[in-house]
Design an enzyme around this catalytic site. Structure first.
Site: not given
Length: 374
Positions: A213, A116, A140, A22, A25-29
């Site tokens: 978000c 969510c 993430g 999943a 678009g962030g660094v973690d995932s």
């Protein structure tokens, strides 16, 4: 990990193990997807479009916005695995945003990120992963999953500062069996960013998202007014004995525990918002000691301990995402559970979650939604 199992817990080669990641678009995932791809897994990236692209592009640092979809796609191209974008805008509005608005109008303080995870990512997206013949789905989130003697267990992250267990208490045992959280054991966010840099990911230096978000700049009232026109009706600011101290422009502009911006200066002692009465359109204020609660009633309890929730348990509980777990007694009650805190806590608000932890160790035992505190 027992011998013969790969890093995700399957008795087969990584190349024969399909994992849906999943990707927000962030660094973690992005690091999760890149790391699993490097280890040889059959990685498929999936990103959810949760609300209007045009509005999303105008907001920096938002989860699952148009810019973030673009970033997730770039990571997939960099690492060489397929990536899909799914339009979940209607589901997200019906399952998360509408309840958020209605809860605020009712004087509660909701946590839409939990809903969510519960109603979109770990339900519908998880079913998509199964439809793609995945062996598991990875995210993430900073939380750990261990295989215990009675099945998968959820544990707090190794890095207490990044721990996200508060937002994942409603994960069911069935969902937990299918989920993986590769970042939960990392010592710090700096380690995650170092991995992103090593993989050459375009999001390595991307800032973390700070807001919900769909709530630009944390302005909840503006979002509620847009979703429910005319909802911000004026009313009275009263003290805990009912004396009128001033006027307000809508209870949605206030939160329990708030001190600043009340517009009722000239008093002998500082006053705090202790309760929101949406039916009477009243903001109730009082001295700080009235913020302290010891008995907390919960609904929609999800139990992740061994066996069903029965009898009385001594546990640790967290009543806000920013609080540390504190000792309490937990017991079942009609429609949910009751928690008695050993030491009263300030600002326990309806609409927030109360998450349970084992009194020793790091295990998450579940949680529920706060309906009242006294």
């Amino acid at each position: 990990m027992p011998s013969g199992l790969n890093s995700l817990g399957f008795a087969k080669a990584p190349a024969d193990t399909r994992v849906v990641v999943a990707m927000s678009g962030g660094v973690d995932s992005s690091v999760v997807a890149a790391q699993l791809k490097e280890e040889g897994y059959d990685v498929v990236g999936v990103t959810l479009q949760l609300y209007d692209h045009g509005a999303a592009l105008a907001k920096k640092g938002a989860c699952c916005a148009g810019r973030d979809i673009h970033d997730a796609r770039r990571v997939a191209e960099t690492m060489g695995f397929p990536h899909y974008v799914l339009d979940y805008e209607t589901l997200f509005r019906e399952s998360v945003i509408d309840e958020f608005a209605d809860s605020y109008l009712a004087g509660a303080t909701p946590v839409p990120c939990i809903r969510c995870n519960e109603r979109v990512k770990f339900r519908d997206l998880l079913n998509v992963a199964r439809d793609l013949d995945a062996d598991c789905m990875a995210t993430g989130h900073y939380i750990r999953r261990f295989d215990g003697p009675h099945g998968p267990e959820l544990h707090r992250a190794a890095d207490a500062a990044r721990d996200q267990s508060y937002f994942l208490f409603s994960t069911t045992p069935e969902q937990l069996a299918f989920l993986r959280f590769p970042l939960g054991g990392l010592a710090s966010k700096a380690e995650t960013r170092a991995l992103a840099a090593r993989h050459g990911l375009p999001v390595a230096d991307k800032p973390d998202s700070q807001d919900i978000c769909f709530v630009p700049n944390g302005n909840y009232a503006a979002v509620i007014e847009k979703l429910r026109p005319g909802a911000a009706e004026p009313g009275e600011i009263v003290d805990h004995e009912g004396r009128v101290l001033g006027r307000h422009d809508g209870v949605i502009r206030y939160t329990v525990g708030q001190r600043r911006g009340l517009g009722i200066g000239g008093l002998d002692e500082p006053l705090f918002v202790v309760r929101l009465d949406a039916d009477k359109r009243q903001v109730v204020v009082g001295p700080r000691e009235l913020l302290r609660s010891r008995n907390v009633a919960l609904k929609e309890v999800n139990w992740l301990g061994d066996g069903p929730l029965e009898g009385e348990h001594e546990v640790l509980v967290r009543v806000r995402s920013t609080r540390q777990p504190v000792p309490a007694t937990l017991r079942p009650a009609p429609g949910g559970a009751e928690v008695t805190l050993f030491t009263p806590e300030e600002g326990v608000a309806p609409g927030q979650a109360c998450v349970f932890y084992a009194p020793e160790g790091t295990r998450v035992l579940g949680g529920g939604w706060i309906v009242r505190a006294a």
